[in-house]
Design a protein around this motif. Structure first.
Motif, PDB file in Angstrom:
ATOM      1  N   GLY A  89      41.680  31.633  40.231  1.00  0.00           N
ATOM      2  CA  GLY A  89      42.966  32.210  40.119  1.00  0.00           C
ATOM      3  C   GLY A  89      44.114  31.706  39.056  1.00  0.00           C
ATOM      4  N   LEU A  90      45.112  32.554  38.905  1.00  0.00           N
ATOM      5  CA  LEU A  90      46.184  32.168  38.005  1.00  0.00           C
ATOM      6  C   LEU A  90      47.050  31.463  38.298  1.00  0.00           C
ATOM      7  CD1 LEU A  90      46.574  35.731  35.966  1.00  0.00           C
ATOM      8  CD2 LEU A  90      44.927  33.889  35.571  1.00  0.00           C
ATOM      9  N   LEU A 137      41.863  33.277  28.229  1.00  0.00           N
ATOM     10  CA  LEU A 137      42.659  33.073  29.462  1.00  0.00           C
ATOM     11  C   LEU A 137      42.976  31.494  29.601  1.00  0.00           C
ATOM     12  CD1 LEU A 137      40.593  35.073  31.846  1.00  0.00           C
ATOM     13  CD2 LEU A 137      42.910  35.878  30.966  1.00  0.00           C
ATOM     14  N   VAL A 138      42.274  30.590  28.982  1.00  0.00           N
ATOM     15  CA  VAL A 138      42.272  29.226  29.305  1.00  0.00           C
ATOM     16  C   VAL A 138      43.690  28.731  28.810  1.00  0.00           C
ATOM     17  CG1 VAL A 138      41.505  26.908  28.721  1.00  0.00           C
ATOM     18  CG2 VAL A 138      39.944  28.551  29.640  1.00  0.00           C
ATOM     19  N   PRO A 139      44.044  28.712  27.362  1.00  0.00           N
ATOM     20  CA  PRO A 139      45.350  28.315  27.062  1.00  0.00           C
ATOM     21  C   PRO A 139      46.326  28.892  27.591  1.00  0.00           C
ATOM     22  CG  PRO A 139      44.084  29.568  25.341  1.00  0.00           C
ATOM     23  CD  PRO A 139      43.159  29.499  26.701  1.00  0.00           C
ATOM     24  N   LEU A 140      46.150  30.302  28.034  1.00  0.00           N
ATOM     25  CA  LEU A 140      47.059  31.181  28.642  1.00  0.00           C
ATOM     26  C   LEU A 140      47.652  30.688  30.008  1.00  0.00           C
ATOM     27  CD1 LEU A 140      46.771  34.696  27.198  1.00  0.00           C
ATOM     28  CD2 LEU A 140      48.511  33.195  26.465  1.00  0.00           C
ATOM     29  N   ASN A 141      46.566  30.295  30.856  1.00  0.00           N
ATOM     30  CA  ASN A 141      46.793  30.244  32.206  1.00  0.00           C
ATOM     31  C   ASN A 141      46.362  28.972  32.794  1.00  0.00           C
ATOM     32  OD1 ASN A 141      47.483  33.141  32.888  1.00  0.00           O
ATOM     33  ND2 ASN A 141      45.396  33.430  31.833  1.00  0.00           N
ATOM     34  N   TRP A 142      45.656  28.085  32.038  1.00  0.00           N
ATOM     35  CA  TRP A 142      44.927  26.853  32.807  1.00  0.00           C
ATOM     36  C   TRP A 142      45.163  25.906  31.784  1.00  0.00           C
ATOM     37  CZ3 TRP A 142      41.145  31.000  32.843  1.00  0.00           C
ATOM     38  CH2 TRP A 142      41.008  31.663  33.959  1.00  0.00           C
ATOM     39  N   HIS A 163      41.765  41.419  40.790  1.00  0.00           N
ATOM     40  CA  HIS A 163      41.872  40.541  39.787  1.00  0.00           C
ATOM     41  C   HIS A 163      40.951  40.664  38.854  1.00  0.00           C
ATOM     42  CE1 HIS A 163      45.519  38.933  41.850  1.00  0.00           C
ATOM     43  NE2 HIS A 163      44.617  38.527  42.658  1.00  0.00           N
ATOM     44  N   SER A 164      39.565  40.968  39.120  1.00  0.00           N
ATOM     45  CA  SER A 164      38.373  40.958  38.237  1.00  0.00           C
ATOM     46  C   SER A 164      37.999  42.313  37.775  1.00  0.00           C
ATOM     47  CB  SER A 164      37.166  40.302  38.951  1.00  0.00           C
ATOM     48  OG  SER A 164      37.573  38.938  39.123  1.00  0.00           O
ATOM     49  N   GLY A 165      38.622  43.466  38.296  1.00  0.00           N
ATOM     50  CA  GLY A 165      38.448  44.629  37.951  1.00  0.00           C
ATOM     51  C   GLY A 165      37.265  45.454  38.451  1.00  0.00           C
ATOM     52  N   PHE A 166      36.640  44.978  39.464  1.00  0.00           N
ATOM     53  CA  PHE A 166      35.420  45.790  40.064  1.00  0.00           C
ATOM     54  C   PHE A 166      35.440  46.316  41.316  1.00  0.00           C
ATOM     55  CE2 PHE A 166      33.964  42.940  36.536  1.00  0.00           C
ATOM     56  CZ  PHE A 166      32.992  43.612  35.936  1.00  0.00           C
ATOM     57  N   PRO A 167      36.010  47.761  41.574  1.00  0.00           N
ATOM     58  CA  PRO A 167      35.994  48.071  42.789  1.00  0.00           C
ATOM     59  C   PRO A 167      34.760  47.858  43.939  1.00  0.00           C
ATOM     60  CG  PRO A 167      36.844  49.637  41.061  1.00  0.00           C
ATOM     61  CD  PRO A 167      35.959  48.552  40.410  1.00  0.00           C
ATOM     62  N   GLU A 168      33.740  47.936  43.399  1.00  0.00           N
ATOM     63  CA  GLU A 168      32.375  47.792  44.287  1.00  0.00           C
ATOM     64  C   GLU A 168      32.566  46.378  44.850  1.00  0.00           C
ATOM     65  OE1 GLU A 168      31.032  47.532  39.902  1.00  0.00           O
ATOM     66  OE2 GLU A 168      32.779  48.339  40.823  1.00  0.00           O
ATOM     67  N   ALA A 169      33.436  45.433  44.573  1.00  0.00           N
ATOM     68  CA  ALA A 169      33.604  43.974  45.010  1.00  0.00           C
ATOM     69  C   ALA A 169      34.141  44.283  46.472  1.00  0.00           C
ATOM     70  CB  ALA A 169      34.330  43.271  44.316  1.00  0.00           C
ATOM     71  N   ALA A 170      34.958  45.421  46.776  1.00  0.00           N
ATOM     72  CA  ALA A 170      35.497  45.542  48.167  1.00  0.00           C
ATOM     73  C   ALA A 170      34.582  46.305  48.957  1.00  0.00           C
ATOM     74  CB  ALA A 170      36.930  46.109  47.792  1.00  0.00           C
ATOM     75  N   SER A 171      33.776  46.887  48.292  1.00  0.00           N
ATOM     76  CA  SER A 171      33.023  47.990  48.922  1.00  0.00           C
ATOM     77  C   SER A 171      31.659  47.214  49.750  1.00  0.00           C
ATOM     78  CB  SER A 171      32.436  48.984  48.167  1.00  0.00           C
ATOM     79  OG  SER A 171      33.361  50.011  47.771  1.00  0.00           O
ATOM     80  N   LEU A 172      31.252  46.263  48.933  1.00  0.00           N
ATOM     81  CA  LEU A 172      30.119  45.274  49.454  1.00  0.00           C
ATOM     82  C   LEU A 172      30.662  44.432  50.661  1.00  0.00           C
ATOM     83  CD1 LEU A 172      28.652  44.005  46.205  1.00  0.00           C
ATOM     84  CD2 LEU A 172      28.040  46.051  47.402  1.00  0.00           C
ATOM     85  N   ARG A 173      29.690  44.174  51.691  1.00  0.00           N
ATOM     86  CA  ARG A 173      30.009  43.310  52.788  1.00  0.00           C
ATOM     87  C   ARG A 173      29.277  41.846  52.601  1.00  0.00           C
ATOM     88  NH1 ARG A 173      27.821  44.387  57.435  1.00  0.00           N
ATOM     89  NH2 ARG A 173      29.603  43.693  58.709  1.00  0.00           N
TER      90      ARG A 173
END
Length: 720
Positions: free
Chosen positions: A564-565, A604-609, A491-501
Motif C-alpha cells: 500500500g501507498l 514507485l519506491v522513491p515516490l512512495n516508500w 489499486h493494481s488495476g486488475f478487475p478479475e481480482a474482485a471476481s475471483l473468490r
C-alpha cells in the motif's frame, strides 16, 4: 388497557435514592430498558428530570428523540471525543445501532453513581435483532447473531443489571446496596502517589532509563502524569513535552498539572502551561514532535498503544528521558499488543527501562459491577490460558482442526480471543463481533492436550459480478468487506481480482511459548487446503508490513503481490498483500500482479516508500520476478564505477536496474552495505540524510561503500 402498551410504573424517589447510594459506595449500574422503543422513551422522559445529570449527561441516538433536553446528543462515532471526561448518566438508544467499541468506550466516562440506560428489544429477541450498525461493517441480518445472543445470556445472568420491561405491572426492582464504612470519594490513590514519586525520580534522574506505565481504564494514569509533570517543573525541569494520539487524550493530564501548579502558573493555553520561572509543559502531536524535535529534559507519551511502534521508537531514541503510558485492557484493544511489540525494542535499545502498573481504580470503587460487566461483554480483559508445557516433542502432537468460535464455551472463546489480543497490534470488541457473526468467517485452532495454543481467523471474499468488478477497479464503486479482492482490483488495476473468490486470512496467532514450532504454518496450510476443497481460487492476506511477518507469510507459500501507498494508522507500517493461487485463473492473476509490480518498482519506491525499512525493502525486491538484465554498456559502467572512474549520479539508473536483475537483491540482503544501497540507490536518500542515519560519514564514504559492493559483485556475486 393492554399492559404491553403502558410504560412501567415509576418511583422517582427510589431512583434518586439509588443514584445517591451508588455514588456513596463508588458503584455504577447498567439499566437495560427492554421492549417497545417509544414506551421506553416515555418512561425515561418521566424519570430523567428527577435524576442528577452532571454536565447534562449523554444521549446516543437521533438528536430529535432525546428524552431530556439536558442530555448532550452525540453520535456513536463521536465516542472518542469524550474520553477523559466524566458524566453521571448515559442513555444509549440501541434501536439505532450498537457499535461495540463506542459502547465500551463511553461506559468508561461514567463516574461513581453513574447510570447507563440501554434501550433495546427484549433479551430473547437479540439474536434476530436487525442492529442498524451491522450494515456499516458488511454484516447481514439473514441469520442469527451469536455475538448479540452471547451478550443477552450474560446480561440475563448478571444480578447487577437493572432490567426495566415495557408492560410490567409493578415497579422496577432496584438493588439494595450494602452501606460502606466510609463514603466513596475521588482522591489520589496510593497507587497514583507511588507512580508520581517514581515519575519525578525518573524525570530528575539518569538518562536512558525510560518508564512504561500500564493500567486498566479509570486508574488515573493521565492524572498522575499531570501531577508528576507539575512536580518536575517545581523541582527545576524547564521543558516537559507531552504527546498523544490527539490533544483530547491529555485533557486530564493538563487539568491536573494546572491544578497542581496553582499560583505558579503565569500563562495557561490549550497546548501549553508556563510557570512564573518560564518553565513549561507543552503538548505536541507525535508527528510534529518528531518533525520539530524541540529540546526537552522529559517527554511524556500518553495512550502510547494508539501510536505506531515505529514512531514510539523514534521518540524513545530522540530524548534523554521518555515515559510511555498506555491502557492495557480497553476498547482500543491495543494495549497488550503494544506492550509485547514495544518491549522488544526497549530490551534492545534501553535495557534498563522501568515498568510500573496501576491497579486501583480512581473514578469508581474496586469491584464496580459495571466495569466487570463491560469487560465480560466485550472480553476487554481476555487472557490466553498459557498453562501448556511445550517442547519440540509435544509440538509433534499438535492437533489442527476447524473451529466455530460462536459455538465455543466462554472459557475457550476468552482464551482464543486473548491470543488475538496478544498477537496483534489492535484487536477490538468490534473484531469479536465480526469474528462471531460474519457468515463468511472460517476459523481453525491448534490444540495441545486439549488446550488452544493457536488460532486462525479467515473470511471468504470476492466473487463480484464482472460489471461490479469493473466498477470497483475503476474506482466508481466501493462495497463493504472484500478487502483483498477490492484492493487488488482498484489499486493494481486488475478487475478479475474482485471476481475471483478467495480466503483472506484476517488474523493468525500462536501463544508465545508455542512459537517457532511451525504451528502458525500448519494453521495456514490447513486453511489453504480447506480453501481448495471449497473451490476457492486463492488464499491471501493483508497485514502491516514488517520483515519478520513477511518472512512468515513467505514461508507459508504466499507470494508478494502489492504494497500500500499509505502507512496504517494503527501500526505505522505499509500494508503488504500476499497470495497463494489455487486455480488457473488465480495463478495467472498472481503472475500478472507480480510482473506489473516488478516493472513499476523502481519508479514507485522513491515516490512512495522512502522510509520503508531497508531490510524489508531488500526482501520485497528480492522476492519480485526479475525484469532487467544489464547489457555490455551497463557492465562496463559498473566496472568503471567500482574502480572509482565514474560518478554515482550518472550510475543511479544502472544501479537501480541492477536491483531488479535475477539473484542480485537476494545476494545483497546478506551484505553489510545492504541498508545504504536501499537508502541511496532505491529510495533516493540524500547524503546528509544517510549521514544522519549513521549509514556513512558523508558522500565520499557512502560512495566508497557502494563502489565496494560493485567490485565484490563483479568478483564473486551472482552471474549477471
Amino acid at each position: 388497557m393492554n399492559p404491553e402498551t403502558l410504560p412501567p410504573l415509576l418511583d422517582t424517589t427510589a431512583w434518586c435514592s439509588l443514584q445517591s447510594n451508588l455514588a456513596a459506595t463508588g458503584q455504577r449500574r447498567l439499566v437495560l430498558v427492554e421492549g417497545a422503543r417509544e414506551l421506553s422513551r416515555q418512561w425515561l422522559k418521566a424519570l430523567l428530570p428527577a435524576l442528577e445529570l452532571m454536565k447534562g449527561g449523554l444521549w446516543i441516538g437521533d438528536a430529535d428523540d432525546a428524552p431530556d433536553n439536558r442530555l448532550v446528543s452525540i453520535k456513536a462515532n463521536q465516542a472518542r471525543q469524550w474520553l477523559g471526561q466524566e458524566t453521571s448518566v448515559i442513555v444509549w438508544d440501541g434501536w439505532r445501532g450498537n457499535p461495540p467499541d463506542a459502547f465500551a468506550a463511553l461506559s468508561g466516562t461514567l463516574k461513581a453513581g453513574g447510570l447507563l440506560f440501554w434501550l433495546m428489544p427484549s433479551l430473547e429477541k437479540w439474536g434476530s435483532f436487525a442492529d442498524p450498525d451491522y450494515s456499516r461493517t458488511g454484516l447481514e441480518h439473514d441469520q442469527l447473531h451469536p455475538f448479540a445472543e452471547r451478550m443477552a445470556r450474560i446480561l440475563a445472568l448478571d444480578p447487577s443489571v437493572i432490567r426495566v420491561q415495557s408492560g410490567a405491572l409493578g415497579a422496577v426492582g432496584l438493588p439494595v446496596l450494602t452501606e460502606s464504612v466510609s463514603e466513596f470519594r475521588v482522591t489520589t490513590t496510593s497507587d497514583q502517589q507511588a507512580l508520581i514519586h517514581k515519575l519525578v525520580a525518573f524525570g530528575l534522574g539518569r538518562r536512558r532509563r525510560p518508564m512504561v506505565v500500564t493500567a486498566d481504564r479509570g486508574r488515573g494514569k493521565s492524572a498522575a502524569l499531570g501531577m508528576a509533570a507539575a512536580q518536575l517543573l517545581l523541582q527545576g525541569r524547564r521543558q516537559v513535552l507531552v504527546t498523544a494520539p490527539a490533544r483530547d487524550h491529555v485533557n486530564a493530564l493538563f487539568a491536573h498539572a494546572l491544578e497542581s501548579l496553582g499560583t505558579d502558573v503565569i500563562r495557561a493555553e490549550d497546548n501549553r502551561i508556563v510557570t512564573v520561572t518560564g518553565a513549561q509543559i507543552r503538548f505536541l502531536p507525535v508527528r510534529d514532535l518528531l518533525k520539530d524535535r524541540p529540546e526537552a529534559e522529559v517527554v511524556l507519551v500518553d495512550e502510547a498503544a494508539a501510536i505506531p511502534v515505529s514512531l514510539l521508537k523514534q521518540v524513545l531514541l530522540g530524548w534523554p528521558r521518555v515515559a510511555f503510558a498506555s491502557t492495557v485492557h480497553g476498547y482500543e484493544g491495543a494495549g497488550r499488543g503494544f506492550a509485547i511489540r514495544f518491549r522488544r525494542i526497549l530490551d534492545e535499545k534501553t535495557p534498563q527501562w522501568q515498568a510500573h502498573t496501576l491497579s486501583k481504580p480512581v473514578r469508581w470503587a474496586e469491584g464496580d459491577p459495571l466495569e466487570a460487566l463491560i469487560s465480560e461483554l466485550f472480553l476487554l480483559g481476555a487472557d490466553h490460558d498459557s498453562a501448556v508445557g511445550l517442547s519440540d516433542a509435544v509440538a509433534g502432537k499438535v492437533v489442527i482442526e476447524p473451529w466455530q468460535p460462536a459455538l465455543a464455551s466462554e472459557a475457550e472463546l476468552t482464551s482464543a480471543f486473548g491470543l488475538l489480543v496478544d498477537a496483534h497490534y489492535r484487536t477490538t470488541p468490534a473484531d469479536l463481533r465480526q469474528w462471531l457473526d460474519d457468515p463468511a468467517a472460517r476459523s481453525w485452532r491448534a490444540l495441545v492436550n486439549g488446550k488452544t495454543v493457536g488460532v486462525l481467523w479467515g473470511a471468504v471474499e470476492g466473487g463480484l459480478s464482472k460489471e461490479l468488478a469493473e466498477q470497483v477497479a475503476s474506482g466508481k464503486r466501493r462495497i463493504r468487506g472484500h478487502l483483498l479482492p477490492q484492493s487488488l482490483a482498484n489499486h493494481s488495476g486488475f478487475p478479475e481480482a474482485a471476481s475471483l473468490r478467495g480466503l483472506r486470512i484476517v488474523r493468525v496467532a500462536v501463544s508465545a511459548q508455542a512459537r517457532r514450532l511451525g504451528i502458525g504454518n500448519r494453521l495456514v496450510a490447513a486453511a489453504a487446503e480447506r480453501a481448495k476443497q471449497e473451490g476457492l481460487d486463492f488464499t491471501g492476506t493483508s497485514f502491516g508490513g514488517s520483515a519478520d511477518l513477511f518472512a512468515f507469510w513467505a514461508s507459508c507459500g504466499l507470494e508478494f503481490v502489492r504494497i500500500g501507498l499509505q502507512q496504517e494508522a494503527t501500526s505505522g507500517e505499509y500494508p503488504l498483500q500476499m497470495m497463494s493461487a489455487h486455480s488457473d485463473e488465480a495463478s495467472a492473476l498472481v503472475q500478472q500482479l507480480r510482473a506489473r509490480l516488478a516493472r513499476h518498482w523502481l519508479t514507485l519506491v522513491p515516490l512512495n516508500w522512502k522510509d520503508l525499512e531497508p531490510k524489508l525493502l531488500a526482501e520485497l525486491a528480492a522476492e519480485l520476478p526479475p525484469c532487467y538484465r544489464p547489457d555490455a554498456a551497463d557492465i562496463q559502467d559498473m566496472k568503471s564505477f567500482g574502480d572509482g572512474h565514474r560518478g554515482f549520479r550518472l550510475m543511479v539508473p544502472v544501479l537501480r536496474e541492477l536491483s531488479m536483475t535475477s539473484g542480485f537483491m537476494k545476494w545483497l540482503g546478506a551484505h553489510e552495505s545492504a541498508a545504504i544501497w536501499c537508502r541511496a540507490v532505491l529510495q533516493g536518500w540524500s547524503w546528509s540524510d544517510l549521514q544522519s542515519e549513521g549509514l556513512c560519514s558523508g558522500q565520499r564514504g557512502g560512495e566508497d561503500q557502494l563502489r565496494a559492493v560493485i567490485r565484490e559483485l563483479m568478483q564473486k556475486g551472482p552471474k549477471l
